[in-house]
Design an enzyme around this catalytic site. Structure first.
Site, short mmCIF file in Angstrom:
data_model
loop_
_atom_site.label_atom_id
_atom_site.label_comp_id
_atom_site.label_asym_id
_atom_site.label_seq_id
_atom_site.Cartn_x
_atom_site.Cartn_y
_atom_site.Cartn_z
N ASN A 99 0.81 -1.23 0.00
CA ASN A 99 0.00 0.00 0.00
C ASN A 99 0.84 1.28 0.00
O ASN A 99 0.40 2.31 -0.51
CB ASN A 99 -0.92 -0.04 1.23
CG ASN A 99 -1.51 1.31 1.56
OD1 ASN A 99 -2.50 1.74 0.95
ND2 ASN A 99 -0.91 2.05 2.50
N SER A 155 -4.38 2.81 -8.33
CA SER A 155 -5.06 4.11 -8.30
C SER A 155 -5.90 4.21 -9.57
O SER A 155 -5.65 3.47 -10.55
CB SER A 155 -4.01 5.22 -8.32
OG SER A 155 -4.59 6.48 -8.59
N TYR A 168 3.88 9.20 -11.32
CA TYR A 168 2.85 8.51 -10.53
C TYR A 168 1.97 7.65 -11.45
O TYR A 168 1.68 6.48 -11.16
CB TYR A 168 2.01 9.56 -9.79
CG TYR A 168 1.02 9.00 -8.78
CD1 TYR A 168 1.44 8.66 -7.50
CD2 TYR A 168 -0.33 8.86 -9.09
CE1 TYR A 168 0.53 8.17 -6.56
CE2 TYR A 168 -1.24 8.37 -8.17
CZ TYR A 168 -0.81 8.03 -6.89
OH TYR A 168 -1.71 7.56 -5.97
N ALA A 170 2.63 6.50 -14.49
CA ALA A 170 3.39 5.37 -15.05
C ALA A 170 3.53 4.27 -14.00
O ALA A 170 3.36 3.08 -14.29
CB ALA A 170 4.76 5.84 -15.52
N LYS A 172 1.60 3.64 -11.41
CA LYS A 172 0.33 2.98 -11.09
C LYS A 172 -0.14 2.08 -12.24
O LYS A 172 -0.69 1.00 -12.00
CB LYS A 172 -0.73 4.02 -10.72
CG LYS A 172 -0.44 4.75 -9.41
CD LYS A 172 -0.34 3.81 -8.21
CE LYS A 172 -0.20 4.55 -6.89
NZ LYS A 172 -0.12 3.64 -5.74
N ILE A 201 -9.51 9.82 -2.26
CA ILE A 201 -9.78 9.37 -0.88
C ILE A 201 -9.16 10.40 0.07
O ILE A 201 -8.05 10.89 -0.17
CB ILE A 201 -9.15 7.98 -0.62
CG1 ILE A 201 -9.50 6.97 -1.73
CG2 ILE A 201 -9.57 7.46 0.75
CD1 ILE A 201 -10.95 6.59 -1.85
#
Ligand code: NAI
Length: 264
Positions: A99, A155, A168, A170, A172, A201
């Site tokens: 996570n 994500s 980010y 790329a 994910k 979130i």
């Protein structure tokens, strides 16, 4: 009570390693697993906070329910120490929740040094750490009593893209590719691998955006017109780890209030 079905919907007694557990979705996930009777080992480079979250869980469920380690999952040496510590404290590892994640700007107009720094760190923490932790945990996951489980937190940036977040996005997208690849490779080792794609979130990561901007964004983009709560994602993560989810493998599950299917 006599039951008509055979698969269990309980994670009681499962031994779970959660990374990025000091805050947001990692914290909610560790708390939820503990509430459901699992033993959790929390990893986070924020040592003060992760110790405190483990303490919160132990105060409610007992000292043997939550252990912790202050590892930086981007470091090979610290990952090895983390997995050894988790295996020793828990007795084994049945479930790995990858996570921990970071979001750094990465626009084409940035200076080379900042871009390279952000790109390398984002890829190291958001995707390389996942595969290295999976490899380290595999000998234990593959002998888990109900089958091993890996859940990778991706994500909605694994499906679409936001301007200025190329590293980010790329990373994910790579998490989803990695999830599929490990799912087909580890199926025969009795381990399932799935990904969760949260939408917006309310966590440490999105705190700085500010209330007004968040509400505006949610009203414009999210059919449910709000940010999600970390716990709403944690429940999906836990579902994928149930003994009853034994045939769910290689799936990418979106938890985004309908954002990614909205055409308005
Ligand atoms: P958060 O910032 O509240 O929690 C992330 C935790 O990861 C922090 O406690 C941080 O200290 C830890 N962490 C970061 N780098 C680490 C490292 N190298 N080693 C160990 N721990 C590290 O953020 P949030 O939102 O709970 O993030 C959890 C995951 O959810 C991340 O993978 C993030 O990319 C993903 N995500 C978040 C969304 C959101 O809207 N908040 C949306 C979609 C995905």
């Amino acid at each position: 009570m006599t039951r008509l079905t055979r698969l269990s919907r309980s994670v009681a007694g499962a031994r779970v390693l959660v990374t990025g557990a000091a805050s947001g979705m990692g914290r909610a996930t560790a708390q939820l697993f503990a509430d459901e009777g699992a033993r959790v080992f929390l990893a986070d480079r924020n040592e003060v906070s992760v110790r405190s979250v483990a303490g919160e869980i132990a105060a409610v469920h007992g000292p043997q329910t939550a252990g912790w380690n202050g590892a930086d999952v981007g470091s090979d040496a610290e990952r090895r120490i983390l997995v050894a510590a988790a295996a020793e404290w828990l007795g084994s590892i049945d479930i790995l929740i990858n996570n921990a994640g970071i979001s750094r700007p990465s626009t084409v107009d940035m200076d080379d040094e900042s871009f390279t720094l952000n790109w390398d760190e984002t890829l190291a923490v958001n995707v390389s750490a996942h595969v290295h932790l999976a490899r380290l945990c595999l000998p234990l996951l593959s002998v888990a009593p109900h089958g091993g489980r890996i859940v990778n937190i991706a994500s909605t940036e694994a499906i679409v893209a936001t301007r200025g977040l190329s590293a980010y996005t790329a990373a994910k997208h790579a998490v989803v590719g990695l999830t599929k690849s490990l799912a087909v490779e580890l199926g025969r080792r009795n381990v399932t691998v799935n990904a969760v794609c949260p939408g917006p979130i309310l966590t440490g990561m999105t705190e700085a955006i500010g209330d007004d901007a968040r509400q505006k964004y949610a009203r414009r983009k999210v059919p449910l017109a709000r940010y999600g709560d970390p716990e709403e994602v944690a429940h999906m993560t836990l579902n994928l780890c149930l003994p009853a989810s034994s045939f769910v493998n290689g799936a990418t599950v979106v938890v985004d209030g309908g954002m990614s299917v909205s055409h308005t």
